[in-house]
Design a protein around this motif. Structure first.
Motif, mmCIF file in Angstrom:
data_model
loop_
_atom_site.group_PDB
_atom_site.id
_atom_site.type_symbol
_atom_site.label_atom_id
_atom_site.label_comp_id
_atom_site.label_asym_id
_atom_site.label_seq_id
_atom_site.Cartn_x
_atom_site.Cartn_y
_atom_site.Cartn_z
ATOM 1 N N GLY A 88 0.674 -1.216 -0.057
ATOM 2 C CA GLY A 88 -0.069 -0.011 0.009
ATOM 3 C C GLY A 88 0.874 1.247 0.045
ATOM 4 N N ALA A 89 2.085 1.158 0.343
ATOM 5 C CA ALA A 89 2.901 2.389 0.304
ATOM 6 C C ALA A 89 3.323 2.812 -1.307
ATOM 7 C CB ALA A 89 4.017 2.400 0.968
ATOM 8 N N TYR A 90 3.770 3.881 -1.414
ATOM 9 C CA TYR A 90 4.121 4.577 -2.693
ATOM 10 C C TYR A 90 5.730 4.701 -2.822
ATOM 11 C CZ TYR A 90 4.325 7.786 -6.732
ATOM 12 O OH TYR A 90 4.733 8.452 -7.782
ATOM 13 N N MET A 91 6.307 4.835 -3.873
ATOM 14 C CA MET A 91 7.831 5.201 -4.075
ATOM 15 C C MET A 91 7.642 5.613 -5.596
ATOM 16 S SD MET A 91 10.980 2.952 -3.885
ATOM 17 C CE MET A 91 11.103 2.495 -2.190
ATOM 18 N N SER A 92 8.739 7.051 -5.631
ATOM 19 C CA SER A 92 9.126 7.025 -6.999
ATOM 20 C C SER A 92 10.493 7.624 -7.086
ATOM 21 C CB SER A 92 8.104 8.260 -7.486
ATOM 22 O OG SER A 92 8.239 9.474 -6.833
ATOM 23 N N ARG A 93 11.005 7.551 -8.134
ATOM 24 C CA ARG A 93 12.448 8.193 -8.237
ATOM 25 C C ARG A 93 12.466 8.665 -9.634
ATOM 26 N NH1 ARG A 93 12.166 7.110 -3.810
ATOM 27 N NH2 ARG A 93 13.727 5.793 -2.570
ATOM 28 N N LYS A 94 13.120 10.053 -10.038
ATOM 29 C CA LYS A 94 12.882 10.600 -11.285
ATOM 30 C C LYS A 94 14.651 11.365 -11.061
ATOM 31 C CE LYS A 94 8.062 10.756 -11.812
ATOM 32 N NZ LYS A 94 6.724 11.812 -12.056
ATOM 33 N N GLY A 95 15.083 11.189 -12.238
ATOM 34 C CA GLY A 95 16.187 12.146 -12.416
ATOM 35 C C GLY A 95 16.953 11.818 -13.751
ATOM 36 N N LEU A 96 18.098 12.017 -13.669
ATOM 37 C CA LEU A 96 19.197 12.319 -15.011
ATOM 38 C C LEU A 96 20.324 11.538 -14.843
ATOM 39 C CD1 LEU A 96 18.743 16.075 -15.888
ATOM 40 C CD2 LEU A 96 17.720 14.154 -17.020
ATOM 41 N N ASP A 97 20.848 10.855 -15.713
ATOM 42 C CA ASP A 97 22.381 10.089 -15.611
ATOM 43 C C ASP A 97 23.015 10.811 -16.536
ATOM 44 O OD1 ASP A 97 23.076 8.302 -13.693
ATOM 45 O OD2 ASP A 97 21.673 6.931 -14.369
ATOM 46 N N LEU A 98 24.233 11.459 -16.165
ATOM 47 C CA LEU A 98 25.280 11.876 -17.242
ATOM 48 C C LEU A 98 26.536 11.358 -17.238
ATOM 49 C CD1 LEU A 98 25.930 14.321 -19.092
ATOM 50 C CD2 LEU A 98 26.551 15.594 -17.289
ATOM 51 N N ASN A 99 27.183 11.040 -18.375
ATOM 52 C CA ASN A 99 28.198 10.200 -18.487
ATOM 53 C C ASN A 99 29.012 11.032 -19.412
ATOM 54 O OD1 ASN A 99 28.392 7.438 -16.543
ATOM 55 N ND2 ASN A 99 26.584 7.800 -17.626
#
Length: 882
Positions: A713-724
């Motif tokens: 029932g819990a919630y999780m999110s991850r948003k972002g950028l990867d730069l190499n």
């Protein structure tokens, strides 16, 4: 199995690639069409279909052990701890539990049980000390590793459960020829954590096959609290009110000393001052402060446990890996691998802290004419020692080959058995206490102490049988070439067993926690993958996998990926995948266990007129229940990126990612219950999830044990950028290679309390919005120098629950004060000789960057900053190959 120019280029790309593998991918290597008719395909993590290009629709960071060695990393866990996408939430060997020997990785900070770990493309059995779900990286010998591939994409459609935030694929050495010896010693500037590492490798090849043997030994010493000024026991009146408040103004001091909970609240034992003057560890009478909550005023008798306790556990690991392959025919290969390891860990804690229930009215510590509860430090028993031994066996045998011109096939059997044992010495026996009290035996006498002493024992086992088959083939053709297919299946049988000694299970041991659990499950999975080259520069692939679990049902997950090359120098890519995490057997079946859980009691603070920002955390007696009705977590992962390598010796990769997880399996924690109570939602929460409990008496103090349990029932999110970024500069006085990898989180969201409102926790304590690593390598003739800089962005020092307008839907955590950006440097200098081997000298945390402290000078205990906890570590090594 051709050996042409392009296939060699692909192998070199894997062997020497840094973050920007696009610069060295097969697509950027020119081949003479007159000399090359066929191109060898390789399997890259994230797809079972072999390909010629290292860069594809999903971003994969390929890092060789040579690169990790340049950074001064000596173990797989240490190497992955420095990866920027391992944002936060990793576990390091910490004194204080049966899991003290464990090390984990947590991509995007999503949790170690949402990062799938593979060895040679096959799932690693979960650690039994971690509930059978997360992999223990400490079990994998670094000397046996050839490279590590980090898939930054969801991959449940390919690999099944746990591949929610990404995949770590550890590729072991194969086809090694000759012999090599390597040794290294490290010594930190601060006391403790000395390291020793030694490895030996042998390899023999013939026209028919190869056998490779690797032995790896690693040691790291413990760090004791007393050996660091910020963890050593201290107590000081920091606010100048004439009182020292327990925990508010102390470090390493507990109210479990000689404290009595009677009808008037907490009071110090009448013998507290005497104990402080005669027994090492006791610090005398301290103010209760706001910490214990619910009862105004009061005093406690403190005990400085940090005078003897270890903070970081020691580890002593021996590992053996043997791999072999044999060509039965030109088209069929038999391969086998055995990996064995033993890891011994030591942790030390202060004498057992345990309640003295029903302390008699006439007891010398009891000032009341009635029975009371004592919060007591049983110093006569002695310091507790935790000895953990992890045994791991991992075997693989299989056949693979080619049929016709385009069919690859493989059959494999994989067996893993993990046996982790924990012994705890000098714990309190409540049976012995009752015996002493019944027969009037002096608790301080030799007989009385022997009766009080108890040894705890735990056996944690996880056994996995894994059968795999797969076939890849070309069928059909589009404008860009042949359509590639892969079909396969897997069968897993898992047996999990965690057994505690009978006295611990019966609740008759003081200063220990835990309970037995056991269970079995089998999983059958079938999967299909297709790669369709619609044109020479456009490839669309898709995958579908169905997993059938014997305990909770079936899950089906799809993925779709696209890669488009408008020019030879540019790759545009995108992917969408659905994923899941199956509940672990421990989460489903574990018996109820006890824990001393830290939480901030905003209810008690509000009743005492203490603001939320000034409310301090405290420990609660917590009973933790499992839940046999849990279902799987469900996730969606979106990735979109660009790879550019149009400038000579330069490459750049930029990817956007979005991960959302619903029905997250999460414990309805003590903090969740308190937060819900503040908002008037506690009764509804306890009604919705029967068995969960938090109750208070008329004074507002928490009654008895808080009962929590796991739920979906819990919630999780991850948003972002990867730069190499990667650039190579060749000069007349040597070659320079510059690299940078940065992971930037735009969002890291979760629930304010279970099933309540969600918020973005970016920048909160322990949740940095970015991590970055810069590498500068210089080489000329026989000398090479590697400089690595690791950066972690600033975060808030403190956080507290802001009630806003009182509407629980608007509750949010707010941050206060800022810890600075954290920067550490590492240097590694190697000198190569033709006949006498290679000499290494370097330093980890070269400028001795310290740990992060709060405004009061207290340590923010976080694994992100463990480089500062260890201090500057100078190391020297030697290696030679024959």
């Amino acid at each position: 199995m051709l050996n042409n120019k392009v296939s060699k280029a692909v192998r070199l790309a894997i062997a020497f690639s840094a973050a920007s593998t696009a610069a060295f991918s097969a697509s950027s290597v020119a081949a003479d069409e007159n000399e090359v008719e066929k191109v060898e395909r390789i399997e890259v993590t994230g797809s079972r279909i072999k390909r010629t290009d290292l860069e594809g629709a999903s971003p994969v960071e390929v890092i060789t052990t040579a690169q990790f060695e340049e950074q001064g990393r000596i173990s797989v866990a240490d190497a992955l701890r420095s990866v920027t996408s391992n944002s936060f939430g990793s576990f390091v060997p910490s004194s204080g539990s049966s899991a003290q020997s464990q090390s984990t990785v947590s991509l995007l900070g999503a949790g170690s049980d949402r990062t799938l770990v593979l060895v040679d493309g096959k799932r690693v059995a979960g650690s039994p000390s971690l509930g059978g779900s997360a992999a223990n990286l400490s079990s994998i010998p670094m000397a046996a590793v050839e490279r590590i591939e980090i898939l930054k994409d969801g991959a449940s459609a390919i690999y099944g459960s746990d591949a929610i935030a990404g995949v770590i694929n550890i590729i072991l050495k194969k086809d090694f020829e000759g012999a090599s010896f390597d040794v290294q010693f490290g010594r930190p500037s601060n006391e403790g954590a000395d390291t020793k590492q030694m490895s030996v490798s042998f390899g023999v090849s013939s026209e028919k096959g190869n056998i490779t043997f690797v032995y790896d030994h690693q040691e790291q010493g413990a760090i004791f609290d007393k050996d660091r000024e910020y963890t050593a026991a201290s107590w000081e009146d920091t606010n100048g009110d004439g009182l020292v408040s327990i925990y508010d103004e102390t470090v390493g001091v507990s109210y479990y000393g000689a404290t009595i909970l009677g009808p008037d609240g907490f009071v110090a034992s009448a013998k507290c001052d005497e104990l402080a003057s005669s027994v090492p560890g006791f610090v005398g009478v301290l103010d209760q402060g706001s910490l214990l909550g619910g009862v105004g005023g009061g005093e406690v008798c403190g005990y400085a446990y940090a005078n003897v306790s270890a903070n970081m556990a020691s580890t002593n690991k021996d590992s053996i890996m043997v791999s072999s392959n044999y060509n039965i025919t030109d088209d069929i290969e038999l391969y086998a691998r055995a990996m064995l390891s033993r890891n011994d860990s030591f942790g030390r804690y202060a004498p057992p802290a345990a309640k003295w229930n029903n302390m008699a009215a006439g007891n010398e510590h009891n000032p009341y004419d009635e029975e009371v509860t004592g919060y007591f430090r049983w110093y006569g028993i002695g310091n507790r020692d935790g000895l953990v031994t992890d045994y791991q066996q991992d075997y693989m045998i299989g056949l693979k080959g080619i049929a016709g011109d385009s069919i690859d096939w493989e059959f494999a059997y994989h067996k893993a058995k993990l046996d982790y044992r924990s012994v705890g010495r000098y714990y309190l026996s409540y049976s012995g206490l009752a015996y002493n009290e019944k027969y009037g035996i002096d608790l301080g006498s030799e007989e009385g102490i022997n009766n009080l002493r108890s040894t705890t024992y735990t056996e944690n086992q996880n056994e996995m049988d894994h059968y795999f088959f797969g076939v890849g083939f070309a069928l059909g053709e589009l404008a860009g070439g042949e359509i590639q297919h892969y079909f396969g299946g897997e069968y897993f049988d898992q047996q999990f067993d965690s057994q505690y000694d009978a006295q611990s299970e019966a609740g008759l041991i003081g200063g220990s926690a835990g309970n037995s659990a056991m269970g079995e499950r089998d999983t059958t999975a079938f999967f299909y993958e297709i790669s369709m080259p619609f044109t020479d520069n456009l490839i669309v692939s898709a995958a579908l996998r169905r997993d059938d679990y014997s305990d909770f049902g079936s899950v089906t997950n799809p993925s779709v990926k696209l890669e488009y090359r408008p020019t030879d120098d540019i790759l545009l890519r995108a992917s969408y995948s659905e994923g899941f995490r199956a509940p672990s057997l421990d989460e489903l079946l574990a018996a109820t266990s006890f824990s001393a859980t830290s939480a901030t009691d905003y209810v008690a603070c509000e009743a005492q007129g203490i603001s939320a920002s000034e409310c301090k955390s405290r420990q609660f007696d917590n009973l933790i229940q499992s839940n046999d009705e849990l279902g799987p977590e469900e996730s969606e992962y979106i990735n979109a990126g660009i790879v550019y390598s149009g400038i000579e010796n330069f490459a750049v990769k930029l990817d956007y990612f979005s991960l959302e997880v619903e029905n997250v399996i999460s414990s309805i924690t003590v903090q969740s219950l308190i937060n819900a109570e503040v908002g008037g939602q506690l009764d509804d929460l306890m009604a919705k999830y029967p068995g969960v409990k938090l109750e208070r008496d008329e004074n507002g103090a928490v009654l008895g044990d808080v009962i929590t349990r796991s739920e979906n029932g819990a919630y999780m999110s991850r948003k972002g950028l990867d730069l190499n970024l990667e650039y190579k500069l060749e000069t007349g006085f040597g070659d320079f290679t510059f690299g940078n990898t940065t992971t930037y989180l735009l969002e890291s969201a979760g629930d304010v309390y279970f099933s309540g409102p969600s918020q973005d926790f970016i920048g909160m304590p322990g949740t940095p919005d970015w991590r970055s690593q810069f590498n500068i390598n210089y080489s000329m003739d026989n000398l090479s120098v590697a400089w690595t800089t690791d950066l972690i962005s600033s975060v808030y020092e403190d956080q507290y629950l802001d009630l806003g307008d009182g509407n629980p839907e608007n509750f949010r955590y707010k941050g206060e004060n800022h810890d600075p950006t954290y920067v550490t440097h590492n240097i590694n200098i190697k000198y190569y000789t033709e006949s006498f081997g290679t000499f290494t000298l370097g330093a980890r945390n070269l400028f001795d960057k310290g740990v992060v402290k709060d405004d009061d000078g207290f340590w923010n205990d976080d694994t992100l900053y463990y480089a500062g906890h260890i201090g500057r570590e100078v190391f020297a090594g030697y290696s030679i190959s024959f």
